[in-house]
Write an enzyme that holds these catalytic residues in place. Sequence first.
Site, mmCIF file in Angstrom:
data_model
loop_
_atom_site.group_PDB
_atom_site.id
_atom_site.type_symbol
_atom_site.label_atom_id
_atom_site.label_comp_id
_atom_site.label_asym_id
_atom_site.label_seq_id
_atom_site.Cartn_x
_atom_site.Cartn_y
_atom_site.Cartn_z
ATOM 1 N N LYS A 137 -11.366 -3.489 18.956
ATOM 2 C CA LYS A 137 -10.002 -3.892 19.341
ATOM 3 C C LYS A 137 -9.736 -3.628 20.825
ATOM 4 C CE LYS A 137 -8.413 -3.127 14.595
ATOM 5 N NZ LYS A 137 -7.317 -3.083 13.648
ATOM 6 N N ASN A 148 0.841 -1.198 0.000
ATOM 7 C CA ASN A 148 0.000 0.000 0.000
ATOM 8 C C ASN A 148 0.875 1.247 0.000
ATOM 9 O OD1 ASN A 148 0.540 0.821 2.860
ATOM 10 N ND2 ASN A 148 -0.322 -1.219 3.224
ATOM 11 N N PHE A 162 -4.594 3.399 15.023
ATOM 12 C CA PHE A 162 -4.845 4.424 14.016
ATOM 13 C C PHE A 162 -5.965 3.923 13.122
ATOM 14 C CE2 PHE A 162 -2.094 8.173 13.538
ATOM 15 C CZ PHE A 162 -1.374 8.043 14.710
ATOM 16 N N LYS A 183 -13.770 0.621 15.487
ATOM 17 C CA LYS A 183 -12.471 -0.081 15.578
ATOM 18 C C LYS A 183 -11.946 -0.051 17.004
ATOM 19 C CE LYS A 183 -10.881 0.422 10.917
ATOM 20 N NZ LYS A 183 -10.131 1.136 9.922
ATOM 21 N N ASP A 233 -4.579 -9.700 13.165
ATOM 22 C CA ASP A 233 -4.558 -8.291 13.550
ATOM 23 C C ASP A 233 -3.557 -8.106 14.697
ATOM 24 O OD1 ASP A 233 -5.222 -5.771 14.874
ATOM 25 O OD2 ASP A 233 -6.923 -5.730 13.495
ATOM 26 N N ILE A 234 -2.476 -7.401 14.403
ATOM 27 C CA ILE A 234 -1.388 -7.255 15.392
ATOM 28 C C ILE A 234 -1.876 -6.477 16.608
ATOM 29 C CG2 ILE A 234 0.959 -6.385 15.762
ATOM 30 C CD1 ILE A 234 1.310 -6.575 12.657
ATOM 31 N N ASP A 262 -4.183 -6.326 5.291
ATOM 32 C CA ASP A 262 -5.179 -7.177 5.950
ATOM 33 C C ASP A 262 -5.135 -8.598 5.406
ATOM 34 O OD1 ASP A 262 -6.177 -5.265 7.688
ATOM 35 O OD2 ASP A 262 -7.514 -4.424 6.170
HETATM 36 N N1 CTP Z 1 -3.668 -3.188 12.409
HETATM 37 C C1 CTP Z 1 -2.795 -4.157 12.884
HETATM 38 N N2 CTP Z 1 -2.733 -5.355 12.271
HETATM 39 C C2 CTP Z 1 -3.486 -5.630 11.196
HETATM 40 C C3 CTP Z 1 -4.381 -4.645 10.698
HETATM 41 C C4 CTP Z 1 -4.438 -3.416 11.326
HETATM 42 O O1 CTP Z 1 -2.092 -3.911 13.863
HETATM 43 N N3 CTP Z 1 -3.382 -6.803 10.632
HETATM 44 C C5 CTP Z 1 -3.750 -1.897 13.113
HETATM 45 C C6 CTP Z 1 -3.250 -0.707 12.335
HETATM 46 O O2 CTP Z 1 -1.872 -0.486 12.575
HETATM 47 C C7 CTP Z 1 -4.099 0.425 12.882
HETATM 48 C C8 CTP Z 1 -5.412 -0.254 13.204
HETATM 49 O O3 CTP Z 1 -5.108 -1.641 13.335
HETATM 50 O O4 CTP Z 1 -3.616 0.921 14.107
HETATM 51 C C9 CTP Z 1 -6.491 -0.056 12.198
HETATM 52 O O5 CTP Z 1 -6.102 -0.529 10.975
HETATM 53 P P1 CTP Z 1 -7.061 -0.499 9.713
HETATM 54 O O6 CTP Z 1 -6.426 -1.233 8.595
HETATM 55 O O7 CTP Z 1 -7.515 0.907 9.470
HETATM 56 O O8 CTP Z 1 -8.289 -1.269 10.257
HETATM 57 P P2 CTP Z 1 -8.781 -2.679 10.069
HETATM 58 O O9 CTP Z 1 -9.088 -3.215 11.403
HETATM 59 O O10 CTP Z 1 -7.840 -3.495 9.250
HETATM 60 O O11 CTP Z 1 -10.133 -2.420 9.294
HETATM 61 P P3 CTP Z 1 -10.449 -2.032 7.761
HETATM 62 O O12 CTP Z 1 -9.220 -2.370 6.942
HETATM 63 O O13 CTP Z 1 -11.627 -2.854 7.449
HETATM 64 O O14 CTP Z 1 -10.758 -0.558 7.747
#
Ligand code: CTP
Length: 402
Positions: free
Chosen positions: A341, A210, A323, A337, A306-307, A279
């Site tokens: 989380k 990305n 974020f 979110k 999801d970390i 993701d």
């Molecule tokens: N994050 C993470 N690990 C992942 C995906 C996201 O740690 N595998 C963390 C990002 O660093 C950020 C937060 O989760 O702090 C939100 O990430 P975002 O991609 O916006 O949200 P998602 O939960 O993945 O939801 P979506 O993509 O559906 O908006």
Amino acid sequence: MNDYSIKKLLLGITGGIAAYKAAELVRLLVKQGIEVQVVMTEAATQFVTPLTFQALSGKPVYTDLWVSDSSKGMAHIDLSREADAILIAPASADFIAKLVHGAADDLLSTLCLARDCKLIVAPAMNQQMWNNPATQRNIKQLHHDSIAIFGPASGDQACGETGMGRMLEPEEIVAQLLAHTQPKLLAGKRILITAGPTIEAIDPVRAITNHSSGKMGYSIARAAIEMGAKVTLVSGPVALTAPSGTNLIPVISAADMLEAVESNIEGQDIFIAVAAVADYSPQQASMHKVKKSAAALTIELKLNQDILATIAARPDAPFCVGFAAESEHLLQHAEQKRQNKKLPLIAANIATEAMGKDASSLILLDDEGSHPLPQAPKLALARGLLQHIAAMLDHHPKKESS
Ligand code: CTP
């Protein structure tokens, strides 16, 4: 109004060709909302007129110990008492020698001796003068006397020589001043930050990724160090240099990032997930380059763990901050979110307004509601975010493992 601890700065200008750069320095300091009182040595006035600095600072410039404005009472005491810090830029070799010996034979040196605030010098001199053992001895003594020294830099000099001794550029002096004077709100705290994108391999030459630049995460790392924290930065591939003092752990994929975070999370007080973690990643990366064979190609993707949610769910979780980069329904999605989380705090922004940009805005969401951080350079936003976290930490008991 600036958000730094320096509101009033006494800028001392000594005799040297770099005095002309002090004009730009005054302009930048004023732009930061800092009130600048200029004091020049007699030699400095030979290079630039006091009128220049008066116009830029909007205040009369002081040059003389004896004919100071009587409304100031004892100017050599009052001017330094009113200041939050004294910055000497440029600081000549001669003026540095005076500081070392506590000389007070003109207004500026007297102000320095009579100060009860921080003193910072930005040396500017010929490289031979800088390298002279006498100057080096003096610089050591300034360090010993807790006087901060910004620079000098190396490069071409006004005299035609090249070497160490150039005054730092005004932008760099301002950046160092703001960094130096940040309140140490996170002293002793350990912070783990994820930043940048992740790259998910399709085959040896192709990948899914990305547009994350890593700027926000790296700005948070820098601001956290300025505030006294110990920073571990787990970063996907970016074209940025980690701030000095950071424990940088470079990673490529979401799986690498998870592993690096999990093996470094113990003992951390704060976890800030800024990374744009992919993701999904290909179910199975091909060992060999995928050959073009059909009109369409389908790649099966699997969901990455999801970390942030994984870390927030630990019994010994640090204070976790997420974020949320959204393209619509910003507050609604971000709050969702935060709830999903189980985070005390999430920072929301519009993805297209933030990604790759040097400045953006944030809205912080916590149990108390929303707290906007208006459009600003990412370093300023990072400071605002960390100040908010520091305030929350004062009231947030750390989870203990049972
Ligand atoms: N994050 C993470 N690990 C992942 C995906 C996201 O740690 N595998 C963390 C990002 O660093 C950020 C937060 O989760 O702090 C939100 O990430 P975002 O991609 O916006 O949200 P998602 O939960 O993945 O939801 P979506 O993509 O559906 O908006």
